[in-house]
Design a protein around this motif. Structure first.
Motif, PDB file in Angstrom:
ATOM      1  N   UNK A  73      -7.109   3.218  64.598  1.00 51.72           N
ATOM      2  CA  UNK A  73      -6.350   4.470  64.527  1.00 51.72           C
ATOM      3  C   UNK A  73      -5.092   4.156  63.727  1.00 51.72           C
ATOM      4  N   UNK A  74      -4.845   4.936  62.688  1.00 50.87           N
ATOM      5  CA  UNK A  74      -3.891   4.546  61.646  1.00 50.87           C
ATOM      6  C   UNK A  74      -2.972   5.716  61.305  1.00 50.87           C
ATOM      7  N   UNK A  75      -1.704   5.392  61.088  1.00 50.55           N
ATOM      8  CA  UNK A  75      -0.696   6.357  60.650  1.00 50.55           C
ATOM      9  C   UNK A  75      -0.018   5.791  59.414  1.00 50.55           C
ATOM     10  N   UNK A  76      -0.101   6.489  58.287  1.00 50.63           N
ATOM     11  CA  UNK A  76       0.598   6.029  57.098  1.00 50.63           C
ATOM     12  C   UNK A  76      -0.221   6.130  55.844  1.00 50.63           C
ATOM     13  N   UNK A  77       0.220   5.406  54.835  1.00 49.41           N
ATOM     14  CA  UNK A  77      -0.466   5.349  53.543  1.00 49.41           C
ATOM     15  C   UNK A  77      -0.424   3.915  53.026  1.00 49.41           C
TER      16      UNK A  77
END
Length: 629
Positions: A73-77
């Protein structure tokens, strides 16, 4: 941009409550209004809210690798994901999407925990590897994306993008940390790795957490700012900034930029205009009070580059957002520019999903006034013996009248006080929201007792020591990049933008540009008293000269006049009510005195009163969490 939450059972013996995981995830709906997903396995649960930016059809999360069962699960770029995808494909990896999330999965399979060292971008993520029964949490180099976690007494771990996800869990102890309270009144924010709650930590920028079942969790640094002398000038800076901007133009959704009228945002817009065929969409907010309005300068840049410019005048007395700040930030947050930041994010979201900003320019190229004064004062300290400085300047600092209303050059008392101190203590004084005497007089007796010998300068000390071999200017920048930048600037922008479903990208915080810029010689960054000298020279061909070399204005609100005018009664009721008085954290008599002196016009206590109002708002928010639990 997105948000995620999770529960990990360190024993592997308990199932995850799916309903609770859903509630934790739903608390982050503002970070990801475009979709949601859950993954639940033996003793592990990951929840995700998605704001779609890349591969709109194929980037759903949590994402699981079919071969290994590894889930993320990932948040960002991750801006260099196309190059990493090509490298990994050459090593035999096969991809089913064209998004950066899948690169994390394959990067983990190929390089393990070292995968983060190859990621160029802003990110926080949680990864579960069932083969190794290992939870892996990681945060980007500078802390652009947030990550909170709490290890509970029963051997489980909660984690999430914001505190509000963790406070959904009924077993989380919400005991306030006394050190975090003093840190807030010292700095105006709660610095990493602390949170306002003792049980919750922020994973520090450039750190990773590895927790394998059966072992203890391990937190370690995977990056720190290298301090290596660099050379270069204006021409190289312009090229490096252009490359950093170009890396941040990848998106499958509308993209624009903030344009405040300052040097940094103007520089970013100028570079964008040269890299895009369509007019850049730019956004600015202004105020009727000219002392706080920069829209005229923003308009100059917009006209020069033919941008699709949107600006909105905000009533400087529009303070209805104040009550919402506590829920937005989850813990006390004292930067009043959070209000205009929220407003410009709301304006931009009407037309775009991604906006570039000028954040970081001051930290990288020495734009704050305190850097100039620190450099000058450090030079004096090195020429005079410590005993002489303490005796002479310490006495002058005590007897010279206080003039907090005056410009810095006329505030000799502050200068004398700083000259009497060592470099670290003087720098702490320069960044303090409230000086030691004022702060300790404000704190309640119970809190002072709980603090014992603790002093907030300890937040700065390890970073100051880590940069001990650098020149005084670079040492101060290093300390700010490790504390002020992630604790104030990036928190402010992340929460304000995510509350509006907007992703913000900061080219000046490209780590390649930052590592080069911070390490330039002091005389390149500050020349002849001119702050950000090399950046301004680099931008002379692109930005009007009168804009480049005008005095720095800042992005603030007229809270001093508010507290004597339209907010007068509301402020007094909030600060003298039972919630603050009964908390034991502040001295009610001192609060009354600050109110009386400020509202009579005798003194300007707007900074202290704003901090108190934000702290009272947090206590009210915290009490509401208890009521709803």
């Amino acid at each position: 941009m997105c948000g995620f939450a999770g529960i990990f059972d360190g024993t592997g013996e308990r199932d995850v409550d799916r309903g609770l995981l859903q509630r934790m995830t739903d608390a982050l709906v503002h970070r990801g209004p475009d979709g949601s997903g859950l993954f639940v396995g033996p003793g592990i649960g990951l929840g995700h809210r998605r704001l779609s930016i890349l591969d709109l059809a194929g980037g759903a999360q949590p994402m699981t690798d079919a071969e290994t069962g590894v889930t993320v699960a990932f948040n960002g770029e991750i801006y260099n994901f196309p190059a990493l995808m090509e490298t990994l494909a050459g090593l035999g990896h096969r991809f089913r999407t064209h998004c950066d999330t899948e690169v994390i999965l394959h990067g983990w399979k190929q390089w393990g925990p070292a995968c983060v060292e190859r990621f160029d971008g802003m990110f926080a993520f949680a990864l579960w590897d069932p083969r190794e029964a290992t939870l892996f949490l990681a945060r980007d180099r500078l802390g652009k994306k947030p990550l909170h976690y709490a290890a509970l007494a029963d051997g489980s771990c909660l984690f999430g993008s914001e505190l509000k996800a963790l406070t959904c869990h009924p077993a989380l102890p919400r005991v306030i940390d006394p050190e975090a309270v003093e840190d807030f009144f010292a700095y105006g924010y709660v610095p990493e790795p602390k949170s306002i709650y003792r049980a919750v930590r922020k994973l520090a920028p450039g750190h990773r957490l590895i927790w394998r079942r059966g072992d203890s969790p391990r937190v370690e640094a995977w990056w720190t700012l290298p301090l290596e002398a660099r050379t270069g000038g204006a021409a190289e800076l312009a090229g490096r900034l252009r490359e950093a901007v170009e890396r941040r133009l990848i998106a499958d959704v509308p993209l624009g930029a903030f344009l405040s009228g300052g040097v940094d945002s103007s520089a970013v817009v100028a570079q964008m205009a040269g890299l895009t065929s369509a007019p850049v969409k730019t956004f600015a907010i202004g105020f009727g009070d000219k002392a706080y309005d920069e829209t005229g300068y923003a308009r100059q840049v917009a006209q020069r580059y033919g941008t699709d410019h949107t600006e909105r005048m905000v009533d400087p007395d529009a303070f209805d957002l104040i009550d919402g700040l506590a829920a937005l930030y989850d813990e006390p947050f004292g930067d009043s520019s959070a209000m205009p930041t929220f407003q410009v994010c709301a304006l931009a979201r009407e037309k775009v999903t991604v906006a570039l900003s000028g954040d970081g320019g001051d930290e990288v190229f020495a734009g704050y006034r305190r850097y100039l004064w620190h450099l000058r004062e450090a030079s004096v300290r090195r020429r005079l013996p410590r005993a002489l400085r303490r005796g002479l300047f310490g006495t002058l600092g005590r007897i010279y009248p206080k003039a907090d209303w005056a410009p810095r050059p006329l505030r000799a008392r502050t200068t004398f006080q700083e000259l009497a101190l060592d470099d670290l203590d003087a720098f702490f004084l320069s960044v303090s929201a409230l000086p030691d005497g004022e702060r300790r007089a404000l704190l309640g007796g119970d809190l002072r007792g709980a603090l014992a010998a603790y002093h907030p300068v300890e937040v700065l000390r390890p970073h100051w020591q880590a940069a001990a071999g650098a020149d005084p200017l670079t040492q101060a920048q290093y300390a700010d990049i490790k504390t002020w930048l992630p604790g104030d600037i990036l928190v402010k922008v992340d929460r304000a933008s995510m509350a509006n479903g907007l992703e913000v990208r900061a080219p000046f915080l490209d780590h390649h540009l930052l590592e080069w810029g911070v390490n330039l010689p002091p005389e390149v960054k500050i020349a002849g008293g001119e702050k950000k000298a090399v950046l301004k020279r680099a931008m002379e061909p692109f930005v009007p000269r009168d804009l480049l070399y005008r005095p720095k204005q800042g992005f603030s609100m007229p809270i001093g006049p508010w507290f004597r005018g339209p907010l007068r009664q509301r402020l007094r009721e909030a600060l003298t009510g039972p919630l603050l008085a009964q908390s034991g954290f502040v001295d009610p008599a001192r609060v009354e005195r600050l109110l009386d002196e400020h509202q009579s016009g005798g003194r300007d206590h707007s900074r202290a009163l704003w901090l108190l109002l934000m702290f009272q708002g947090f206590l009210r928010h915290d009490a509401s969490l208890g009521a709803s639990a």
